[in-house]
Design an enzyme around this catalytic site. Sequence first.
Site, short mmCIF file in Angstrom:
data_model
loop_
_atom_site.label_atom_id
_atom_site.label_comp_id
_atom_site.label_asym_id
_atom_site.label_seq_id
_atom_site.Cartn_x
_atom_site.Cartn_y
_atom_site.Cartn_z
N ILE A 51 21.70 31.75 -47.12
CA ILE A 51 22.55 30.62 -46.72
C ILE A 51 23.57 30.31 -47.81
O ILE A 51 24.60 29.71 -47.53
CB ILE A 51 21.73 29.39 -46.29
CG1 ILE A 51 20.79 28.91 -47.39
CG2 ILE A 51 20.98 29.68 -45.01
CD1 ILE A 51 20.05 27.61 -47.07
N GLU A 52 23.31 30.75 -49.03
CA GLU A 52 24.30 30.63 -50.10
C GLU A 52 25.58 31.37 -49.72
O GLU A 52 26.70 30.88 -49.95
CB GLU A 52 23.77 31.19 -51.42
CG GLU A 52 22.67 30.37 -52.06
CD GLU A 52 21.26 30.75 -51.59
OE1 GLU A 52 21.08 31.25 -50.45
OE2 GLU A 52 20.31 30.50 -52.37
N TYR B 185 38.83 17.07 -38.42
CA TYR B 185 37.41 17.38 -38.61
C TYR B 185 36.84 18.19 -37.47
O TYR B 185 35.88 18.94 -37.66
CB TYR B 185 36.57 16.12 -38.88
CG TYR B 185 36.93 14.90 -38.08
CD1 TYR B 185 36.48 14.75 -36.78
CD2 TYR B 185 37.72 13.90 -38.64
CE1 TYR B 185 36.81 13.62 -36.06
CE2 TYR B 185 38.05 12.78 -37.91
CZ TYR B 185 37.59 12.64 -36.61
OH TYR B 185 37.92 11.53 -35.88
N GLU C 280 14.01 35.77 -38.23
CA GLU C 280 15.18 34.90 -38.39
C GLU C 280 16.43 35.58 -37.84
O GLU C 280 17.27 34.95 -37.21
CB GLU C 280 15.40 34.58 -39.87
CG GLU C 280 14.32 33.72 -40.48
CD GLU C 280 14.54 33.50 -41.95
OE1 GLU C 280 14.80 32.33 -42.32
OE2 GLU C 280 14.49 34.46 -42.74
N LYS D 51 18.36 24.18 -43.94
CA LYS D 51 17.59 25.07 -43.06
C LYS D 51 16.24 24.40 -42.80
O LYS D 51 15.34 24.43 -43.65
CB LYS D 51 17.43 26.41 -43.80
CG LYS D 51 16.78 27.51 -43.03
CD LYS D 51 16.84 28.78 -43.91
CE LYS D 51 16.25 29.97 -43.22
NZ LYS D 51 16.38 31.18 -44.03
#
Length: 121
Positions: A72-73, A53, A22, A99
């Site tokens: 990812i937190e 945005y 990864e 993910k």
Amino acid sequence: MTDRIFVSNLHIHGHHGVMAAEKSLGQRFMVDIDCAVARPADAADQMSDTVHYGELCDLATEVSAATVFNLIETLAHKLAEAILQKFELVQTVTITVRKPSAPIKYAVDHVGVSVTRSRDG
């Protein structure tokens, strides 16, 4: 007056995860950004009275590219912090990171996390 400004399903490439592959190969992540924005009561039809945005997308891409996160937190938390720091009109932000290529043995569309952060703590 509180408005909701959001970005849905922003695709970014990152090298986040705990597995070596990864980190070296990277993968696609999908990010949702949902902001509660305190617009002035006398808000004009001007970008200065809201949150762009496109700039939210730019910031998400920059935060993801700047660091490799194991979790990812952590990516979601850092993005929420960066949004609150950069955009003073944002009072609360929820970040969802999905993910789709998680290295797990189950067939899923994606896994993910959501974090909510507020200016008041």
